[in-house]
Scaffold this motif. Sequence first.
Motif, PDB file in Angstrom:
ATOM      1  N   SER A 143       0.819  -1.217   0.000  1.00 27.82           N
ATOM      2  CA  SER A 143       0.000   0.000   0.000  1.00 27.82           C
ATOM      3  C   SER A 143       0.852   1.266   0.000  1.00 27.82           C
ATOM      4  O   SER A 143       0.382   2.333  -0.412  1.00 27.82           O
ATOM      5  CB  SER A 143      -0.923   0.001   1.226  1.00 27.82           C
ATOM      6  N   THR A 144       2.100   1.159   0.444  1.00 29.59           N
ATOM      7  CA  THR A 144       3.006   2.318   0.429  1.00 29.59           C
ATOM      8  C   THR A 144       3.933   2.281  -0.778  1.00 29.59           C
ATOM      9  O   THR A 144       4.939   2.987  -0.814  1.00 29.59           O
ATOM     10  CB  THR A 144       3.846   2.357   1.717  1.00 29.59           C
ATOM     11  N   HIS A 145       3.589   1.419  -1.775  1.00 28.99           N
ATOM     12  CA  HIS A 145       4.372   1.305  -3.007  1.00 28.99           C
ATOM     13  C   HIS A 145       5.826   0.942  -2.714  1.00 28.99           C
ATOM     14  O   HIS A 145       6.764   1.484  -3.307  1.00 28.99           O
ATOM     15  CB  HIS A 145       4.288   2.596  -3.819  1.00 28.99           C
ATOM     16  N   GLY A 146       6.014   0.018  -1.784  1.00 28.25           N
ATOM     17  CA  GLY A 146       7.347  -0.492  -1.501  1.00 28.25           C
ATOM     18  C   GLY A 146       8.200   0.411  -0.631  1.00 28.25           C
ATOM     19  O   GLY A 146       9.429   0.343  -0.696  1.00 28.25           O
ATOM     20  N   SER A 147       7.587   1.223   0.206  1.00 27.46           N
ATOM     21  CA  SER A 147       8.357   2.108   1.076  1.00 27.46           C
ATOM     22  C   SER A 147       8.948   1.305   2.238  1.00 27.46           C
ATOM     23  O   SER A 147       8.230   0.868   3.147  1.00 27.46           O
ATOM     24  CB  SER A 147       7.465   3.224   1.629  1.00 27.46           C
ATOM     25  N   LEU A 148      10.270   1.146   2.214  1.00 21.31           N
ATOM     26  CA  LEU A 148      10.927   0.429   3.303  1.00 21.31           C
ATOM     27  C   LEU A 148      10.946   1.267   4.583  1.00 21.31           C
ATOM     28  O   LEU A 148      10.942   0.731   5.688  1.00 21.31           O
ATOM     29  CB  LEU A 148      12.357   0.058   2.906  1.00 21.31           C
ATOM     30  N   ALA A 149      10.964   2.593   4.429  1.00 26.69           N
ATOM     31  CA  ALA A 149      10.967   3.460   5.615  1.00 26.69           C
ATOM     32  C   ALA A 149       9.711   3.237   6.443  1.00 26.69           C
ATOM     33  O   ALA A 149       9.762   3.117   7.673  1.00 26.69           O
ATOM     34  CB  ALA A 149      11.084   4.922   5.199  1.00 26.69           C
ATOM     35  N   VAL A 150       8.555   3.160   5.778  1.00 24.82           N
ATOM     36  CA  VAL A 150       7.299   2.950   6.492  1.00 24.82           C
ATOM     37  C   VAL A 150       7.184   1.505   6.971  1.00 24.82           C
ATOM     38  O   VAL A 150       6.825   1.228   8.127  1.00 24.82           O
ATOM     39  CB  VAL A 150       6.100   3.311   5.599  1.00 24.82           C
ATOM     40  N   THR A 151       7.504   0.562   6.076  1.00 27.05           N
ATOM     41  CA  THR A 151       7.338  -0.854   6.405  1.00 27.05           C
ATOM     42  C   THR A 151       8.219  -1.269   7.576  1.00 27.05           C
ATOM     43  O   THR A 151       7.778  -1.975   8.489  1.00 27.05           O
ATOM     44  CB  THR A 151       7.662  -1.721   5.178  1.00 27.05           C
ATOM     45  N   LEU A 152       9.482  -0.839   7.550  1.00 25.38           N
ATOM     46  CA  LEU A 152      10.396  -1.207   8.628  1.00 25.38           C
ATOM     47  C   LEU A 152      10.245  -0.305   9.851  1.00 25.38           C
ATOM     48  O   LEU A 152      10.555  -0.708  10.967  1.00 25.38           O
ATOM     49  CB  LEU A 152      11.844  -1.148   8.126  1.00 25.38           C
ATOM     50  N   GLY A 153       9.779   0.914   9.640  1.00 29.01           N
ATOM     51  CA  GLY A 153       9.704   1.862  10.741  1.00 29.01           C
ATOM     52  C   GLY A 153       8.447   1.791  11.571  1.00 29.01           C
ATOM     53  O   GLY A 153       8.414   2.318  12.685  1.00 29.01           O
ATOM     54  N   MET A 154       7.406   1.112  11.058  1.00 30.69           N
ATOM     55  CA  MET A 154       6.144   1.123  11.812  1.00 30.69           C
ATOM     56  C   MET A 154       6.283   0.410  13.156  1.00 30.69           C
ATOM     57  O   MET A 154       5.545   0.701  14.102  1.00 30.69           O
ATOM     58  CB  MET A 154       5.033   0.493  10.972  1.00 30.69           C
ATOM     59  N   SER A 155       7.248  -0.517  13.279  1.00 25.86           N
ATOM     60  CA  SER A 155       7.439  -1.206  14.558  1.00 25.86           C
ATOM     61  C   SER A 155       7.970  -0.282  15.641  1.00 25.86           C
ATOM     62  O   SER A 155       7.896  -0.620  16.842  1.00 25.86           O
ATOM     63  CB  SER A 155       8.400  -2.387  14.380  1.00 25.86           C
ATOM     64  N   ALA A 156       8.525   0.872  15.244  1.00 25.91           N
ATOM     65  CA  ALA A 156       9.039   1.810  16.242  1.00 25.91           C
ATOM     66  C   ALA A 156       7.924   2.500  17.005  1.00 25.91           C
ATOM     67  O   ALA A 156       8.140   2.961  18.134  1.00 25.91           O
ATOM     68  CB  ALA A 156       9.937   2.852  15.563  1.00 25.91           C
ATOM     69  N   VAL A 157       6.738   2.578  16.419  1.00 30.33           N
ATOM     70  CA  VAL A 157       5.628   3.288  17.072  1.00 30.33           C
ATOM     71  C   VAL A 157       5.239   2.631  18.404  1.00 30.33           C
ATOM     72  O   VAL A 157       5.219   3.298  19.450  1.00 30.33           O
ATOM     73  CB  VAL A 157       4.420   3.404  16.126  1.00 30.33           C
ATOM     74  N   PRO A 158       4.924   1.322  18.432  1.00 31.75           N
ATOM     75  CA  PRO A 158       4.599   0.722  19.734  1.00 31.75           C
ATOM     76  C   PRO A 158       5.770   0.720  20.704  1.00 31.75           C
ATOM     77  O   PRO A 158       5.567   0.752  21.924  1.00 31.75           O
ATOM     78  CB  PRO A 158       4.166  -0.712  19.376  1.00 31.75           C
ATOM     79  N   MET A 159       7.003   0.720  20.186  1.00 32.25           N
ATOM     80  CA  MET A 159       8.165   0.771  21.078  1.00 32.25           C
ATOM     81  C   MET A 159       8.240   2.122  21.782  1.00 32.25           C
ATOM     82  O   MET A 159       8.523   2.198  22.984  1.00 32.25           O
ATOM     83  CB  MET A 159       9.442   0.506  20.278  1.00 32.25           C
ATOM     84  N   VAL A 160       7.980   3.205  21.052  1.00 30.72           N
ATOM     85  CA  VAL A 160       7.991   4.544  21.659  1.00 30.72           C
ATOM     86  C   VAL A 160       6.834   4.687  22.645  1.00 30.72           C
ATOM     87  O   VAL A 160       6.991   5.263  23.733  1.00 30.72           O
ATOM     88  CB  VAL A 160       7.928   5.622  20.557  1.00 30.72           C
ATOM     89  N   VAL A 161       5.663   4.160  22.285  1.00 36.14           N
ATOM     90  CA  VAL A 161       4.514   4.196  23.201  1.00 36.14           C
ATOM     91  C   VAL A 161       4.856   3.464  24.500  1.00 36.14           C
ATOM     92  O   VAL A 161       4.561   3.939  25.606  1.00 36.14           O
ATOM     93  CB  VAL A 161       3.270   3.580  22.535  1.00 36.14           C
ATOM     94  N   ALA A 162       5.491   2.314  24.388  1.00 35.66           N
ATOM     95  CA  ALA A 162       5.865   1.553  25.584  1.00 35.66           C
ATOM     96  C   ALA A 162       6.876   2.321  26.424  1.00 35.66           C
ATOM     97  O   ALA A 162       6.807   2.309  27.663  1.00 35.66           O
ATOM     98  CB  ALA A 162       6.442   0.207  25.176  1.00 35.66           C
ATOM     99  N   LEU A 163       7.818   3.005  25.780  1.00 33.95           N
ATOM    100  CA  LEU A 163       8.801   3.804  26.520  1.00 33.95           C
ATOM    101  C   LEU A 163       8.121   4.906  27.320  1.00 33.95           C
ATOM    102  O   LEU A 163       8.433   5.123  28.499  1.00 33.95           O
ATOM    103  CB  LEU A 163       9.821   4.402  25.546  1.00 33.95           C
ATOM    104  N   LEU A 164       7.180   5.587  26.708  1.00 30.30           N
ATOM    105  CA  LEU A 164       6.456   6.646  27.411  1.00 30.30           C
ATOM    106  C   LEU A 164       5.637   6.076  28.576  1.00 30.30           C
ATOM    107  O   LEU A 164       5.584   6.675  29.656  1.00 30.30           O
ATOM    108  CB  LEU A 164       5.534   7.382  26.437  1.00 30.30           C
ATOM    109  N   ALA A 165       5.010   4.921  28.355  1.00 30.67           N
ATOM    110  CA  ALA A 165       4.219   4.309  29.424  1.00 30.67           C
ATOM    111  C   ALA A 165       5.098   3.807  30.564  1.00 30.67           C
ATOM    112  O   ALA A 165       4.646   3.704  31.712  1.00 30.67           O
ATOM    113  CB  ALA A 165       3.399   3.147  28.849  1.00 30.67           C
TER     114      ALA A 165
END
Length: 401
Positions: A143-165
């Motif tokens: 859906s992102t036309h092969g964007s590796l930045a989005v595909t590989l980077g989306m896992s960072a979102v829950p990691m940052v949320v967990a850090l804040l929590a």
Amino acid sequence: MVLCVNLRPAVAGLPPIFTQLQDRLALSSVDVTLLATIPVLCFGLFSPVAALTARRFGEERALGGALAAGAAGLLMRALLPGALLLAGTVVVSGAIAFMNVLLPSLIKRREPRRAGRLLSLYMVMLYTGAITSSAIVVPVYRSTHGSLAVTLGMSAVPMVVALLAWLPQLRYGTARRAASLPPGASQRLPRGHVRRHRLAWQVTAFMGLQSMTYYATLSFLPDLFLSRGLAPSQSGLVGSLLSVGGLVSAFGTPMIAHRSARAARLLMIATVVLCAAGISAALLAPVNAGLALMPLLGLGQGAGLALALYFVMARAATPAVAASLSALAQGVGYVVAALGPLAVGSLHALTGGWRAPVLVLLLATAAELVVGLLAARPHQVPAPGPAARYVAGEDGGRPTP
């Protein structure tokens, strides 16, 4: 719980797009094997460092640092995948190793009477993260036309949320940790104390063997099914189906094992039977039938991991022993586990087929039964000296003389 959800996406999200990474980044088969092996190897190599760091700064602060490092590693490989894919994987895998080691001893120290329930919730969130990442990675890539930045980077979102929590937990330090121990139970053990006990090595062997089969199948079952005619668009389903089965068994396994040693032994036998049946089905059953049977393999693998983590807590007499046993079991165990993807990838490259790799996995599963039944006996690695018995196991976690 938000920390636990980050224990697998960085690993489970890569195998479904191995082919795309090969094409986009000109990776060789050796590079792909390294990508499959590095996380498990890092889990082993960083585990002793996690225990040492926790002794110096406290488990809560060590886990906070691990979350920050994990987010950094995920961003590294998302922003510069061509240069930092392997390096970022090393960083995030080391961070996950800290979480793997320290969470069981944290549960035993702070909530020993609810250890079975909390470990069940731990496993639910672990598999929720694995299911989500392996299921959405291919659709996100497309859906992102092969964007590796989005595909590989989306896992960072829950990691940052967990850090804040996790930030409020940072106020718990080594002083509070020492105050939480029962009378006579030191937070420091003599060097090599845990390694002198046969039970510790039985728990370690079980951790290694069940992890070896898990990571080998997670890394290469998508390729096995693709070679047998599965559509590339369905490759992400393999990991998701494994995780769905694992989610079901992982939730109840610690609570059942917590009741009695007999229950733990029966669970051990069921675990191995399910794993052997699922691995065999992947090679021998028709493709669609084999895919439909992957939740059975997931059931066995989820129960195996839950039992391994449960043994780390239940077979330790004090929280300090649990931390050292966790470091040993995961340090040595995950180094052994790293042989799984390496052996499967090498045998497949050497033979050009999947029969030899599957046979190796079935032999490892048989060995898992032997050491698992030994680890399931209701014994403990004792604390040195007249420490209180402080068990997150069959006695419900009550300190007794």
